[in-house]
Write a protein that holds these residues in place. Structure first.
Motif, PDB file in Angstrom:
ATOM      1  N   ALA A 381      22.594  24.984  -7.249  1.00  0.00           N
ATOM      2  CA  ALA A 381      22.957  25.235  -5.853  1.00  0.00           C
ATOM      3  C   ALA A 381      23.730  24.056  -5.279  1.00  0.00           C
ATOM      4  CB  ALA A 381      21.699  25.506  -5.029  1.00  0.00           C
ATOM      5  N   ASN A 382      23.311  22.860  -5.622  1.00  0.00           N
ATOM      6  CA  ASN A 382      23.998  21.664  -5.142  1.00  0.00           C
ATOM      7  C   ASN A 382      25.424  21.583  -5.685  1.00  0.00           C
ATOM      8  OD1 ASN A 382      23.858  19.002  -3.755  1.00  0.00           O
ATOM      9  ND2 ASN A 382      24.167  18.250  -5.824  1.00  0.00           N
ATOM     10  N   ILE A 383      25.605  21.906  -6.977  1.00  0.00           N
ATOM     11  CA  ILE A 383      26.934  21.907  -7.580  1.00  0.00           C
ATOM     12  C   ILE A 383      27.828  22.942  -6.903  1.00  0.00           C
ATOM     13  CG2 ILE A 383      28.199  22.488  -9.692  1.00  0.00           C
ATOM     14  CD1 ILE A 383      25.853  21.205 -11.240  1.00  0.00           C
ATOM     15  N   LEU A 384      27.292  24.110  -6.620  1.00  0.00           N
ATOM     16  CA  LEU A 384      28.091  25.163  -5.998  1.00  0.00           C
ATOM     17  C   LEU A 384      28.627  24.728  -4.636  1.00  0.00           C
ATOM     18  CD1 LEU A 384      25.999  28.397  -6.774  1.00  0.00           C
ATOM     19  CD2 LEU A 384      27.880  27.380  -8.081  1.00  0.00           C
ATOM     20  N   VAL A 385      27.788  24.059  -3.856  1.00  0.00           N
ATOM     21  CA  VAL A 385      28.232  23.588  -2.546  1.00  0.00           C
ATOM     22  C   VAL A 385      29.307  22.513  -2.703  1.00  0.00           C
ATOM     23  CG1 VAL A 385      27.529  22.362  -0.460  1.00  0.00           C
ATOM     24  CG2 VAL A 385      26.108  24.187  -1.355  1.00  0.00           C
ATOM     25  N   GLY A 386      29.082  21.591  -3.630  1.00  0.00           N
ATOM     26  CA  GLY A 386      30.059  20.535  -3.843  1.00  0.00           C
ATOM     27  C   GLY A 386      31.409  21.074  -4.275  1.00  0.00           C
ATOM     28  N   MET A 387      31.415  22.079  -5.127  1.00  0.00           N
ATOM     29  CA  MET A 387      32.673  22.689  -5.551  1.00  0.00           C
ATOM     30  C   MET A 387      33.416  23.298  -4.377  1.00  0.00           C
ATOM     31  SD  MET A 387      31.438  24.530  -9.104  1.00  0.00           S
ATOM     32  CE  MET A 387      32.857  25.633  -9.104  1.00  0.00           C
ATOM     33  N   GLN A 388      32.682  23.983  -3.514  1.00  0.00           N
ATOM     34  CA  GLN A 388      33.335  24.590  -2.348  1.00  0.00           C
ATOM     35  C   GLN A 388      33.951  23.532  -1.435  1.00  0.00           C
ATOM     36  OE1 GLN A 388      30.919  27.929  -0.478  1.00  0.00           O
ATOM     37  NE2 GLN A 388      29.489  27.217  -2.044  1.00  0.00           N
ATOM     38  N   MET A 389      33.185  22.477  -1.169  1.00  0.00           N
ATOM     39  CA  MET A 389      33.681  21.449  -0.269  1.00  0.00           C
ATOM     40  C   MET A 389      34.878  20.710  -0.869  1.00  0.00           C
ATOM     41  SD  MET A 389      30.322  19.883   1.601  1.00  0.00           S
ATOM     42  CE  MET A 389      31.297  19.248   2.967  1.00  0.00           C
ATOM     43  N   ASP A 390      34.952  20.665  -2.194  1.00  0.00           N
ATOM     44  CA  ASP A 390      36.092  20.028  -2.854  1.00  0.00           C
ATOM     45  C   ASP A 390      37.273  20.971  -3.012  1.00  0.00           C
ATOM     46  OD1 ASP A 390      34.837  17.599  -3.106  1.00  0.00           O
ATOM     47  OD2 ASP A 390      34.097  17.980  -5.134  1.00  0.00           O
ATOM     48  N   GLY A 391      37.131  22.212  -2.577  1.00  0.00           N
ATOM     49  CA  GLY A 391      38.223  23.169  -2.669  1.00  0.00           C
ATOM     50  C   GLY A 391      38.476  23.685  -4.069  1.00  0.00           C
ATOM     51  N   LEU A 392      37.448  23.686  -4.915  1.00  0.00           N
ATOM     52  CA  LEU A 392      37.595  24.135  -6.291  1.00  0.00           C
ATOM     53  C   LEU A 392      37.327  25.635  -6.397  1.00  0.00           C
ATOM     54  CD1 LEU A 392      35.669  21.203  -7.995  1.00  0.00           C
ATOM     55  CD2 LEU A 392      38.150  21.505  -7.886  1.00  0.00           C
ATOM     56  N   PRO A 393      37.949  26.325  -7.349  1.00  0.00           N
ATOM     57  CA  PRO A 393      37.682  27.753  -7.548  1.00  0.00           C
ATOM     58  C   PRO A 393      36.399  27.961  -8.349  1.00  0.00           C
ATOM     59  CG  PRO A 393      39.294  27.009  -9.136  1.00  0.00           C
ATOM     60  CD  PRO A 393      39.008  25.820  -8.238  1.00  0.00           C
ATOM     61  N   THR A 394      35.879  29.167  -8.317  1.00  0.00           N
ATOM     62  CA  THR A 394      34.643  29.451  -9.058  1.00  0.00           C
ATOM     63  C   THR A 394      34.826  29.271 -10.559  1.00  0.00           C
ATOM     64  OG1 THR A 394      35.211  31.807  -9.104  1.00  0.00           O
ATOM     65  CG2 THR A 394      33.756  31.066  -7.325  1.00  0.00           C
ATOM     66  N   GLU A 395      36.025  29.529 -11.072  1.00  0.00           N
ATOM     67  CA  GLU A 395      36.251  29.393 -12.512  1.00  0.00           C
ATOM     68  C   GLU A 395      36.312  27.940 -12.971  1.00  0.00           C
ATOM     69  OE1 GLU A 395      40.304  30.438 -10.598  1.00  0.00           O
ATOM     70  OE2 GLU A 395      38.201  31.058 -10.406  1.00  0.00           O
ATOM     71  N   TYR A 396      36.213  27.003 -12.061  1.00  0.00           N
ATOM     72  CA  TYR A 396      36.220  25.588 -12.427  1.00  0.00           C
ATOM     73  C   TYR A 396      35.143  25.267 -13.460  1.00  0.00           C
ATOM     74  CZ  TYR A 396      35.385  20.552 -11.894  1.00  0.00           C
ATOM     75  OH  TYR A 396      35.174  19.218 -12.122  1.00  0.00           O
ATOM     76  N   VAL A 397      33.994  25.935 -13.364  1.00  0.00           N
ATOM     77  CA  VAL A 397      32.903  25.608 -14.286  1.00  0.00           C
ATOM     78  C   VAL A 397      33.264  25.936 -15.730  1.00  0.00           C
ATOM     79  CG1 VAL A 397      31.092  25.845 -12.553  1.00  0.00           C
ATOM     80  CG2 VAL A 397      31.771  27.833 -13.901  1.00  0.00           C
ATOM     81  N   THR A 398      34.198  26.839 -15.944  1.00  0.00           N
ATOM     82  CA  THR A 398      34.605  27.190 -17.303  1.00  0.00           C
ATOM     83  C   THR A 398      35.906  26.509 -17.719  1.00  0.00           C
ATOM     84  OG1 THR A 398      35.704  29.196 -16.494  1.00  0.00           O
ATOM     85  CG2 THR A 398      33.432  29.409 -17.244  1.00  0.00           C
ATOM     86  N   THR A 399      36.709  26.056 -16.748  1.00  0.00           N
ATOM     87  CA  THR A 399      37.993  25.424 -17.086  1.00  0.00           C
ATOM     88  C   THR A 399      37.940  23.900 -17.022  1.00  0.00           C
ATOM     89  OG1 THR A 399      38.763  25.519 -14.781  1.00  0.00           O
ATOM     90  CG2 THR A 399      39.241  27.416 -16.199  1.00  0.00           C
ATOM     91  N   ARG A 400      36.903  23.346 -16.454  1.00  0.00           N
ATOM     92  CA  ARG A 400      36.830  21.902 -16.249  1.00  0.00           C
ATOM     93  C   ARG A 400      36.960  21.125 -17.541  1.00  0.00           C
ATOM     94  NH1 ARG A 400      33.042  17.589 -17.835  1.00  0.00           N
ATOM     95  NH2 ARG A 400      32.829  16.150 -16.074  1.00  0.00           N
ATOM     96  N   ASN A 401      36.213  21.493 -18.566  1.00  0.00           N
ATOM     97  CA  ASN A 401      36.284  20.760 -19.830  1.00  0.00           C
ATOM     98  C   ASN A 401      37.646  20.904 -20.499  1.00  0.00           C
ATOM     99  OD1 ASN A 401      33.755  19.719 -19.581  1.00  0.00           O
ATOM    100  ND2 ASN A 401      32.812  20.956 -21.179  1.00  0.00           N
ATOM    101  N   ASP A 402      38.278  22.075 -20.355  1.00  0.00           N
ATOM    102  CA  ASP A 402      39.620  22.257 -20.918  1.00  0.00           C
ATOM    103  C   ASP A 402      40.621  21.311 -20.257  1.00  0.00           C
ATOM    104  OD1 ASP A 402      38.693  24.250 -22.590  1.00  0.00           O
ATOM    105  OD2 ASP A 402      39.249  25.875 -21.222  1.00  0.00           O
ATOM    106  N   MET A 403      40.477  21.095 -18.961  1.00  0.00           N
ATOM    107  CA  MET A 403      41.386  20.191 -18.266  1.00  0.00           C
ATOM    108  C   MET A 403      41.206  18.757 -18.739  1.00  0.00           C
ATOM    109  SD  MET A 403      41.636  21.660 -14.352  1.00  0.00           S
ATOM    110  CE  MET A 403      39.882  21.904 -14.060  1.00  0.00           C
ATOM    111  N   ILE A 404      39.970  18.385 -19.027  1.00  0.00           N
ATOM    112  CA  ILE A 404      39.735  17.042 -19.569  1.00  0.00           C
ATOM    113  C   ILE A 404      40.334  16.912 -20.967  1.00  0.00           C
ATOM    114  CG2 ILE A 404      37.933  15.505 -20.437  1.00  0.00           C
ATOM    115  CD1 ILE A 404      36.267  16.241 -18.016  1.00  0.00           C
ATOM    116  N   GLU A 405      40.096  17.907 -21.812  1.00  0.00           N
ATOM    117  CA  GLU A 405      40.618  17.856 -23.181  1.00  0.00           C
ATOM    118  C   GLU A 405      42.142  17.808 -23.210  1.00  0.00           C
ATOM    119  OE1 GLU A 405      39.101  17.264 -25.746  1.00  0.00           O
ATOM    120  OE2 GLU A 405      37.051  18.051 -25.701  1.00  0.00           O
ATOM    121  N   ALA A 406      42.796  18.374 -22.200  1.00  0.00           N
ATOM    122  CA  ALA A 406      44.258  18.433 -22.186  1.00  0.00           C
ATOM    123  C   ALA A 406      44.914  17.104 -21.825  1.00  0.00           C
ATOM    124  CB  ALA A 406      44.720  19.507 -21.203  1.00  0.00           C
TER     125      ALA A 406
END
Length: 441
Positions: A381-406
């Motif tokens: 729940a805490n992560i979900l709120v933080g993502m919203q406040m940072d303006g991140l999309p819901t799919e961030y949880v699945t794309t985040r690691n790909d962005m780091i690897e790139a």
């Protein structure tokens, strides 16, 4: 200061530990009939719900001359509501095996609720009373005010608190970020009930609330809960403060304090969370000072030279300013050398970037550790709120690691040259350091 009501701790802890680790989660976007938006991870394996509310603005909304009002107000949200005084409120929460905590920070007021589904209606009714009908009884005001003043006095004798306050005052001046959220003894003593009512109306409003939920609740149930919980809050709150420019010059400011070990904060302007280069900066910092014993600063300052037990750096993307900071403690006769080494490493990475081995090690750690964050309803729940406040999309949880690897070595080198500013690296040192000039160097 975190004002928490901790009820039925063993039961809640058991429920949290029982949640499975999740590498992938499914987020539902929920909108209530009244227009309140929330993100939900639905999980019915355990009859438990975590609800996280975050109101954007926080202590930075304090009115001129009322510093500390938001912090004190938040500390009173558990001290009685509606027809319940502080004791009755606590007893009611305990009877429901519910846990509530309220916290003020620079940029948000955070409300966390944890409850069993069998008591959901009663627990949420109690939380609604705390949010919409706080009593602000004079006896409670005096008691919590005394706690805040005690904390202020304690901080005045704590080198770690002093150095942070000095750095913030130097960088931010008259902006709310430039003073501590607790206020001063004088400002807190001058606050009255009307000030707390005004702070409540200004900070807890529907136009700035973000909601995350995880657990045994459906989207339809959550939508109904949101309107019931928040409908009686003001539609709008006070205006957000202005952005503030961070401008520093390289050098050292000494704050004399009679301790055997000096404490230092160092830093300069950082990078905003929504900047396209933030991910590269995040990985860069992991290598420079955020990665524990493998970080360069730890290797050079502690492992090779034994100048400290710990040194670290971190990105601070506040809502109205961004900082890149670090901290180190060292004996008074060795802190000057520690500062010299840190400055050298800052400049080396700005010029040369990182190595392939360092980048691969950071990627491995950051991508491997990420799924472990989702280890319970409360953290989700805490992560979900933080993502919203940072303006991140819901799919961030699945794309985040790909962005780091790139990220490539060239990406990190380019961003290192951009965000690491040796010419602006300011140190504030509290202690009796040897080999450093007088205050204000």
């Amino acid at each position: 200061m975190n004002f928490a009501l901790r009820i039925a701790a063993p039961m809640i802890a058991f429920v949290l530990m029982a949640m499975p680790l999740r590498a992938e989660i499914e987020i539902s976007e929920v909108e209530s009939p009244g227009g309140v938006n929330a993100w939900l991870v639905e999980e019915h394996s355990i009859p438990f719900v975590a609800l996280e509310l975050r109101f954007k603005g926080g202590a930075s909304l304090d009115l001129l001359g009322k510093r500390g009002a938001t912090n004190l107000m938040v500390g009173l949200l558990k001290e009685g509501a509606a027809d319940m005084d502080a004791r009755a409120f606590a007893e009611r929460a305990e009877s429901l095996a519910a846990s509530f905590s309220f916290n003020a920070s620079d940029d948000a007021v955070t409300v966390s609720a944890r409850f069993l589904t069998e008591n959901q209606d009663e627990a949420l009714a109690l939380l609604r009373d705390a949010l919409t009908q706080p009593r602000f009884d004079q006896q409670a005001i005096d008691r919590v005010r005394a706690q805040v003043v005690s904390a202020i006095r304690s901080d005045a004798q704590d080198p770690d608190a002093i150095v942070g306050a000095k750095f913030n005052a130097m960088v931010f001046g008259d902006h709310p970020y430039g003073s501590e959220i607790e206020g001063t003894e004088e400002s807190v003593a001058a606050l009255d009930r009307d000030d707390l009512v005004a702070a409540h109306k200004g900070a807890l409003a529907r136009d700035r609330v973000y909601v995350g939920a995880a657990g045994a609740i459906s989207p339809e149930e959550l939508a109904a809960v949101l309107d019931e919980l928040l409908a009686d809050l003001p539609a709008t709150g006070v205006a957000q403060p202005s952005d503030v420019e961070v401008a520093t010059e390289a050098g050292v400011t000494v704050v004399p304090f009679d301790v055997p070990q000096s404490v230092a904060i160092f830093g300069h302007e950082g990078i905003a969370r929504d900047d396209p280069d933030f991910f590269a900066a995040y990985v860069l910092n992991e290598i420079l000072g955020g990665g524990g014993f493998e970080a360069r600063l730890m290797e050079e300052v502690r492992e090779k030279r034994g100048l400290t037990y710990g040194v670290y750096s971190y990105l601070v993307p506040k809502d109205h300013a961004a900082l890149y900071l670090g901290r180190v403690s060292s004996a008074n006769d060795r802190v000057a050398e520690a500062i010299e080494v840190i400055t050298e490493e800052w400049a080396k990475m700005a010029e040369n970037g990182v190595t392939e081995a360092e980048l691969e090690s950071a990627k491995t750690y950051l991508t491997g550790a990420y799924p472990l964050r989702f280890d319970g309803n409360g953290r989700i729940a805490n992560i979900l709120v933080g993502m919203q406040m940072d303006g991140l999309p819901t799919e961030y949880v699945t794309t985040r690691n790909d962005m780091i690897e790139a990220l490539t070595l060239d990406d990190i080198k380019r961003v290192a040259a951009r965000i690491l500013k040796p010419e602006a690296l300011r140190f504030v040192v509290v202690g009796q350091p040897e080999g450093l000039d007088a205050p204000g160097q």
